[in-house]
Design an enzyme around this catalytic site. Structure first.
Site, short mmCIF file in Angstrom:
data_model
loop_
_atom_site.label_atom_id
_atom_site.label_comp_id
_atom_site.label_asym_id
_atom_site.label_seq_id
_atom_site.Cartn_x
_atom_site.Cartn_y
_atom_site.Cartn_z
N ASP A 1 0.81 -1.21 0.00
CA ASP A 1 0.00 0.00 0.00
C ASP A 1 0.84 1.26 0.00
OD1 ASP A 1 -2.49 -0.93 -0.14
OD2 ASP A 1 -3.01 -0.67 1.98
N LYS B 1 -2.85 4.14 -3.51
CA LYS B 1 -3.45 5.25 -4.24
C LYS B 1 -2.36 6.06 -4.90
CE LYS B 1 -6.81 6.30 -0.96
NZ LYS B 1 -7.47 7.26 -0.10
N MET C 1 -7.26 9.34 9.28
CA MET C 1 -7.83 9.81 8.00
C MET C 1 -8.68 11.07 8.23
SD MET C 1 -8.76 6.22 6.15
CE MET C 1 -9.58 5.38 7.50
N1 SAH Z 1 -3.66 0.61 9.43
C1 SAH Z 1 -3.11 1.93 9.58
C2 SAH Z 1 -4.13 3.01 9.29
C3 SAH Z 1 -4.66 2.97 7.89
S1 SAH Z 1 -5.74 4.27 7.52
C4 SAH Z 1 -2.50 2.06 10.96
O1 SAH Z 1 -2.71 1.21 11.81
O2 SAH Z 1 -1.76 3.04 11.19
C5 SAH Z 1 -4.65 5.51 6.91
C6 SAH Z 1 -4.50 6.62 7.91
O3 SAH Z 1 -3.55 6.25 8.89
C7 SAH Z 1 -3.95 7.90 7.35
O4 SAH Z 1 -4.94 8.67 6.72
C8 SAH Z 1 -3.43 8.57 8.59
O5 SAH Z 1 -4.48 9.11 9.33
C9 SAH Z 1 -2.91 7.40 9.36
N2 SAH Z 1 -1.46 7.20 9.19
C10 SAH Z 1 -0.83 6.10 8.77
N3 SAH Z 1 0.51 6.26 8.83
C11 SAH Z 1 0.71 7.50 9.29
C12 SAH Z 1 1.87 8.25 9.59
N4 SAH Z 1 3.10 7.80 9.41
N5 SAH Z 1 1.71 9.50 10.08
C13 SAH Z 1 0.49 10.00 10.29
N6 SAH Z 1 -0.63 9.34 10.01
C14 SAH Z 1 -0.54 8.09 9.53
#
Ligand code: SAH
Length: 512
Positions: free
Chosen positions: A41, A63, A178
């Site tokens: 991803d 994306k 998100m």
């Molecule tokens: N499974 C992931 C989340 C997926 S949804 C997890 O557990 O982290 C995607 C969202 O995760 C993004 O829109 C953002 O809000 C957050 N996200 C993921 N990695 C990030 C990062 N390094 N810094 C800030 N937000 C992050």
């Protein structure tokens, strides 16, 4: 991974962690190393793909500019099809696979299809993001519960899934994933449902990576602040009293190289030592492989010289790659280390010497200064060079100052071309793309060939990007190509280079 499962195939739903390479689980790394197919991803750190085997098929499913490379049905179908071919498939997702990542849907599709799967949990950005901003999601004095919610709802849902009335009543710490782009309306809804206007809010973007930035405010002004500074995704939002603890606990963004984007130009295998050190100091490292190590053009000639190595008085190694190539072949030809005979070993530089020691061999001569001229001086200190038989194991097309000078002093010198460096044309990790889009503050050169190979890529030189060099010879090459060298290491090794960079930025006024 067990062999018996191979026939039927398996899908590993793997959490790649929040972005920082150190925050990947051992199990995740194992899965990546063994996978035949990796479907990854947008938010899974692409640097982790460097752990994959050469033959692994890498498929991007994230994306790109708002468009999904693959939609959810296509991803599910792909995972099932690859597993049914009997393959070990890694589905690599940012953070934890079961936290807002549609991992649940993928697992369900696999279960329905009767495909075996394993879940490898990851460190979620929902906890690691705040932690790296100095915000504990729980704190005994401030709260006793945490809520995770998503600001980005399934558009097909008829009513809003975010129950603002419940959130307002619940209090505690609330972490939103998100939906940063909707933060203003979300904050407004919260206030409408009775949450106090001055509740502290923090947004952490690109959390745990060298690009991390944090924006703080209150429920009332956070929307405006986001617009003012153009703060965008991916970001985690934290609402709650715990945000105030950041004032004392902010640690990551205070590191000496925080906010500096540094390009490391090395072969994939060698890059990690320098990158790790720079990242530990807080830098945002773009690992840009410019060269790849390949066997020499004349492998037969090299093999003959390796086979004859025991007939020489000295072997001189000029790089860790040379040591590796030499012994890899040596142990293909011989199964007894004693076949090396009484030959003495010289190594230029501590990294080269260390590689020799890794093979449990003694280094007889290691010049203080890590340049060819110093080796000649050291040899002279040891006595007469007249008629000494010396084998130099080195890269094709390297400088031949060393062999010329040793020969001039009467030594009988043979050169063994142990490997050659070729331009790296692949960009699996998207490093080139990042450099083009985001630029960099500094580029590091660890040898003349890294300078030449980087320039050979023909990438536009980012505005303001400065040069750090490992030593005078590398600097000279850089200058010959019209570059200005801002940093030169005093000790010509990775540690020396890291130290020079740290010092450079500690005395430079920051422009932020
Ligand atoms: N499974 C992931 C989340 C997926 S949804 C997890 O557990 O982290 C995607 C969202 O995760 C993004 O829109 C953002 O809000 C957050 N996200 C993921 N990695 C990030 C990062 N390094 N810094 C800030 N937000 C992050």
């Amino acid at each position: 991974m067990s062999k018996s499962r191979k026939e039927s195939g398996i899908v590993y739903l793997v959490g790649a962690g929040p972005g920082n390479l150190g925050l990947v689980t051992l199990r995740a790394k194992e899965c990546i190393e063994c996978a035949a197919v990796i479907v990854y991803d947008h938010l899974a750190n692409p640097e982790t793909l460097a752990w994959a085997g050469q033959a692994a098929e890498l498929i991007y499913a994230g994306k790109r500019a708002g468009e999904h490379a693959l939609n959810q049905q296509q991803i599910n179908a792909l995972l099932i099809a690859k597993a049914r071919e009997g393959k070990e498939v890694v589905r690599l997702k940012g953070g934890d696979p079961f936290v807002f990542g549609r991992g649940a849907e993928e697992a369900k599709a696999l279960a329905d299809a009767g495909v075996s799967f394993e879940i490898v949990p990851g460190i979620t950005s929902a906890i690691a993001g705040p932690a790296f901003a100095g915000i504990p999601v729980t704190s005994r004095a401030e709260n006793s519960h945490v809520t995770f919610f998503t600001g980005h709802e399934d558009p097909s849902k008829a009513t809003s899934a975010i129950d603002y009335a419940a959130l307002a009543k619940l209090g505690g710490t609330q972490v939103m994933l998100m939906g940063v782009e909707r933060i203003e309306s979300i904050a407004r809804e919260m206030m409408k449902h009775g949450v106090r206007q001055d509740l502290p809010v923090a947004l952490v973007r690109w959390a745990t990576t060298g690009r991390q930035e944090t924006l703080t405010g209150t429920l009332k002004d956070i929307g405006r602040r986001v617009v003012d500074v153009g703060f965008d995704a991916p970001a985690v939002a934290v609402f709650g009293e715990v945000v105030a603890l950041r004032e004392n606990l902010n640690w990551y963004e205070k590191r000496p190289l925080s906010g500096k984007r540094i390009v490391v130009t090395r072969t994939r295998k060698q890059a990690s030592a320098l990158s790790e050190r720079l990242r530990a100091l807080g830098a945002d490292v773009i690992e840009l492989p410019t060269i790849r190590i390949e066997p020499p053009s004349d492998l037969r000639e090299f093999a003959e010289l390796v086979q004859e190595a025991h007939t020489y008085d000295w072997i001189v190694f000029t790089s860790p790659n040379g040591v590796e190539a030499f012994f890899e072949l040596f142990f293909k030809l011989y199964d007894d280390a004693r076949e090396i005979g009484a030959v003495k070993i010289a190594a230029i530089g501590p990294a080269t010497a260390q590689r020799v020691k890794d093979f449990h061999l003694h280094v007889d001569l290691q010049p203080e200064e890590f340049v060819a001229e110093a080796v000649v001086r050291e040899f002279q200190k040891q006595g007469m060079l007249e008629n000494l038989r010396i084998l130099i194991a080195r890269a094709e097309k390297a400088r031949d100052v060393l062999s010329n000078q040793l020969a001039k002093l009467g030594a009988i010198v043979d050169e063994a071309f142990a490997y050659r460096t070729v331009a790296e044309t692949r960009d699996d990790t998207g490093a080139r793309q990042r450099l083009l889009e985001e630029g960099a503050d500094l580029i590091t050169f660890t040898s003349s060939s890294t300078v030449e190979n980087f320039l050979a890529l023909g990438l536009p030189w980012p505005n303001q990007m400065q040069v750090a060099s490992i030593g005078p010879i590398t600097s000279k090459t850089a200058r010959e190509h019209g570059l200005k060298v801002s940093i030169e290491a005093k000790r010509h090794d990775i540690e020396g280079l890291t130290e020079a960079i740290r010092r450079f930025y500690s005395i430079q006024p920051t422009d932020e």
